[in-house]
Design a protein around this motif. Structure first.
Motif, PDB file in Angstrom:
ATOM      1  N   ARG A 100       0.824  -1.211   0.000  1.00  0.00           N
ATOM      2  CA  ARG A 100       0.000   0.000   0.000  1.00  0.00           C
ATOM      3  C   ARG A 100       0.860   1.263   0.000  1.00  0.00           C
ATOM      4  N   PHE A 101       2.080   1.126   0.487  1.00  0.00           N
ATOM      5  CA  PHE A 101       2.972   2.277   0.581  1.00  0.00           C
ATOM      6  C   PHE A 101       3.811   2.359  -0.688  1.00  0.00           C
ATOM      7  N   ASN A 102       3.840   3.541  -1.282  1.00  0.00           N
ATOM      8  CA  ASN A 102       4.576   3.735  -2.528  1.00  0.00           C
ATOM      9  C   ASN A 102       5.836   4.564  -2.286  1.00  0.00           C
ATOM     10  N   GLU A 103       6.475   4.932  -3.377  1.00  0.00           N
ATOM     11  CA  GLU A 103       7.725   5.693  -3.289  1.00  0.00           C
ATOM     12  C   GLU A 103       7.518   7.043  -2.598  1.00  0.00           C
ATOM     13  N   LYS A 104       6.366   7.660  -2.843  1.00  0.00           N
ATOM     14  CA  LYS A 104       6.066   8.950  -2.213  1.00  0.00           C
ATOM     15  C   LYS A 104       5.996   8.810  -0.695  1.00  0.00           C
ATOM     16  N   ASP A 105       5.390   7.713  -0.229  1.00  0.00           N
ATOM     17  CA  ASP A 105       5.310   7.464   1.216  1.00  0.00           C
ATOM     18  C   ASP A 105       6.701   7.262   1.807  1.00  0.00           C
ATOM     19  N   TRP A 106       7.550   6.529   1.073  1.00  0.00           N
ATOM     20  CA  TRP A 106       8.914   6.303   1.554  1.00  0.00           C
ATOM     21  C   TRP A 106       9.678   7.617   1.672  1.00  0.00           C
ATOM     22  N   LYS A 107       9.552   8.481   0.670  1.00  0.00           N
ATOM     23  CA  LYS A 107      10.254   9.764   0.715  1.00  0.00           C
ATOM     24  C   LYS A 107       9.756  10.611   1.888  1.00  0.00           C
ATOM     25  N   LEU A 108       8.453  10.515   2.165  1.00  0.00           N
ATOM     26  CA  LEU A 108       7.892  11.244   3.311  1.00  0.00           C
ATOM     27  C   LEU A 108       8.494  10.740   4.615  1.00  0.00           C
ATOM     28  N   MET A 109       8.558   9.409   4.777  1.00  0.00           N
ATOM     29  CA  MET A 109       9.109   8.844   6.010  1.00  0.00           C
ATOM     30  C   MET A 109      10.607   9.098   6.126  1.00  0.00           C
ATOM     31  N   LYS A 110      11.292   9.118   4.998  1.00  0.00           N
ATOM     32  CA  LYS A 110      12.724   9.394   5.024  1.00  0.00           C
ATOM     33  C   LYS A 110      12.978  10.838   5.432  1.00  0.00           C
ATOM     34  N   THR A 111      12.179  11.757   4.902  1.00  0.00           N
ATOM     35  CA  THR A 111      12.297  13.170   5.284  1.00  0.00           C
ATOM     36  C   THR A 111      11.983  13.357   6.763  1.00  0.00           C
ATOM     37  N   TYR A 112      10.950  12.664   7.217  1.00  0.00           N
ATOM     38  CA  TYR A 112      10.563  12.746   8.633  1.00  0.00           C
ATOM     39  C   TYR A 112      11.702  12.271   9.534  1.00  0.00           C
ATOM     40  N   SER A 113      12.307  11.147   9.192  1.00  0.00           N
ATOM     41  CA  SER A 113      13.383  10.604  10.023  1.00  0.00           C
ATOM     42  C   SER A 113      14.628  11.494   9.986  1.00  0.00           C
ATOM     43  N   ASN A 114      14.885  12.127   8.832  1.00  0.00           N
ATOM     44  CA  ASN A 114      16.048  13.001   8.719  1.00  0.00           C
ATOM     45  C   ASN A 114      15.901  14.272   9.558  1.00  0.00           C
ATOM     46  N   ARG A 115      14.676  14.750   9.675  1.00  0.00           N
ATOM     47  CA  ARG A 115      14.433  15.994  10.425  1.00  0.00           C
ATOM     48  C   ARG A 115      14.102  15.745  11.890  1.00  0.00           C
TER      49      ARG A 115
ATOM     50  N   LEU B  49       7.687   2.309  11.275  1.00  0.00           N
ATOM     51  CA  LEU B  49       7.262   2.291   9.873  1.00  0.00           C
ATOM     52  C   LEU B  49       8.418   2.693   8.963  1.00  0.00           C
ATOM     53  N   TYR B  50       9.210   3.639   9.408  1.00  0.00           N
ATOM     54  CA  TYR B  50      10.403   4.045   8.649  1.00  0.00           C
ATOM     55  C   TYR B  50      11.339   2.864   8.438  1.00  0.00           C
ATOM     56  N   LEU B  51      11.555   2.061   9.475  1.00  0.00           N
ATOM     57  CA  LEU B  51      12.428   0.891   9.354  1.00  0.00           C
ATOM     58  C   LEU B  51      11.882  -0.107   8.338  1.00  0.00           C
ATOM     59  N   LEU B  52      10.567  -0.332   8.378  1.00  0.00           N
ATOM     60  CA  LEU B  52       9.954  -1.299   7.467  1.00  0.00           C
ATOM     61  C   LEU B  52      10.036  -0.835   6.014  1.00  0.00           C
ATOM     62  N   LEU B  53       9.750   0.439   5.783  1.00  0.00           N
ATOM     63  CA  LEU B  53       9.813   0.968   4.420  1.00  0.00           C
ATOM     64  C   LEU B  53      11.250   1.068   3.932  1.00  0.00           C
ATOM     65  N   LYS B  54      12.169   1.262   4.856  1.00  0.00           N
ATOM     66  CA  LYS B  54      13.585   1.321   4.497  1.00  0.00           C
ATOM     67  C   LYS B  54      14.032  -0.012   3.896  1.00  0.00           C
ATOM     68  N   ASP B  55      13.568  -1.105   4.475  1.00  0.00           N
ATOM     69  CA  ASP B  55      13.902  -2.427   3.940  1.00  0.00           C
ATOM     70  C   ASP B  55      13.361  -2.606   2.528  1.00  0.00           C
ATOM     71  N   GLU B  56      12.212  -1.994   2.263  1.00  0.00           N
ATOM     72  CA  GLU B  56      11.545  -2.175   0.975  1.00  0.00           C
ATOM     73  C   GLU B  56      12.089  -1.256  -0.106  1.00  0.00           C
ATOM     74  N   TRP B  57      12.465  -0.014   0.284  1.00  0.00           N
ATOM     75  CA  TRP B  57      12.761   0.995  -0.728  1.00  0.00           C
ATOM     76  C   TRP B  57      14.219   1.445  -0.785  1.00  0.00           C
ATOM     77  N   GLU B  58      14.952   1.258   0.288  1.00  0.00           N
ATOM     78  CA  GLU B  58      16.342   1.701   0.259  1.00  0.00           C
ATOM     79  C   GLU B  58      17.237   0.527  -0.026  1.00  0.00           C
ATOM     80  N   PHE B  59      17.946   0.552  -1.127  1.00  0.00           N
ATOM     81  CA  PHE B  59      18.767  -0.554  -1.576  1.00  0.00           C
ATOM     82  C   PHE B  59      20.237  -0.280  -1.303  1.00  0.00           C
ATOM     83  N   GLU B  60      20.978  -1.365  -1.197  1.00  0.00           N
ATOM     84  CA  GLU B  60      22.427  -1.240  -1.041  1.00  0.00           C
ATOM     85  C   GLU B  60      23.045  -0.836  -2.365  1.00  0.00           C
ATOM     86  N   LEU B  61      23.973   0.106  -2.298  1.00  0.00           N
ATOM     87  CA  LEU B  61      24.665   0.528  -3.526  1.00  0.00           C
ATOM     88  C   LEU B  61      25.708  -0.525  -3.916  1.00  0.00           C
TER      89      LEU B  61
END
Length: 266
Positions: free
Chosen positions: A196-211, A254-266
């Motif tokens: 249900r969570f898309n890329e936009k949701d991930w960017k929102l949670m990433k911004t939230y965690s960064n701030r 939720l940030y941790l869960l979406l991080k596993d899904e959307w943030e990949f290892e370089l």
């Protein structure tokens, strides 16, 4: 043919590295799946015989109506197809056999397999299995540069080995999460819920965690409430009756869960 290194560039311009699964690992996973399905098929036949005769002793003498035989064949076919389709879509691209071997199906762009892709690649199993014993599929996997069968080519998928996550130094927000005693297990979401969570949701949670650690307490409470109201419909839980600290913990997990899904290892 040995597994080969694949470099995939995602739509988010992230470079991913995978090892494609060759004929050997895919065949091993397929054999395990076939054994599981064989057991299920046998149980279906035994159950059908019990329904007709009330005993398994009449196995060879059972006068089974033709419509029941046809129904059993159709049921077995549906179960065989649904097994691969359902497991690949709802279990992150892995059937039971693939999980045991350590491989899974993904999209060519590195994302999780979609409903349509799972549907297409498994419908085309019929062609890949021709003329017998998956000969067409095996030949394509062996000779294709990325070890793809026809179903993979049409669906835009690829079978890869599971990547082992590297141990990395904790970021400040991860240290804060650890300090609060939070983990992914604090929020139970299955694969369907995560979709249900898309890329936009991930960017929102990433911004939230960064701030999160940079804001004052008042600003953080305000931001937490705003973000929680955005994501709560997909979580299926109300946020009006929750305290700000409870909401913070919810969003951090939720940030941790979406991080596993959307943030990949370089």
């Amino acid at each position: 043919m040995n597994a080969e290194q694949l470099d995939i560039k995602t739509p988010e311009y992230v470079s991913l590295q995978f090892q494609s699964a060759g004929l050997g690992s895919r065949a091993a996973a397929f054999i395990i799946d076939q054994i599981i399905l064989l057991i299920v098929n046998i149980l279906i036949i035994i159950g059908l015989l019990f329904m007709i005769n009330g005993t398994f002793m009449d196995f060879f003498s059972a006068d089974m109506p033709s419509y029941l035989i046809a129904g059993a064949i159709i049921l077995i076919f549906i179960i065989r197809w649904a097994y691969f389709f359902a497991f690949e879509y709802f279990s992150g691209g892995s059937t039971l056999g693939k999980k045991m071997v350590g491989i899974r199906v993904i999209q060519e762009n590195g994302h999780s397999i979609t409903l349509l892709s799972s549907l297409l690649r498994n419908l085309l199993r019929i062609i890949d299995s021709l003329p017998m014993n998956y000969l067409v599929g095996m030949l394509m996997i062996f000779f294709h540069s990325k070890h793809k069968r026809l179903g993979d080519l049409v669906a835009g998928t690829i079978v890869v080995h599971e990547r082992r996550k590297k141990k990395m130094k904790l970021t400040p927000i991860e240290k804060e999460i650890q300090k609060r005693g939070l983990s992914r297990e604090n929020l139970v979401l299955n694969d369907y819920d995560l979709r249900r969570f898309n890329e936009k949701d991930w960017k929102l949670m990433k911004t939230y965690s960064n701030r999160f650690l940079q804001l004052s307490v008042d600003d953080r409470i305000l931001l937490t409430r705003q973000v929680a109201e955005i994501v709560s419909p997909k979580l299926g839980m109300p946020v009006e009756d929750k305290g700000y600290e409870e909401l913070e913990n919810l969003l951090l997990v939720l940030y941790l869960l979406l991080k596993d899904e959307w943030e990949f290892e370089l």
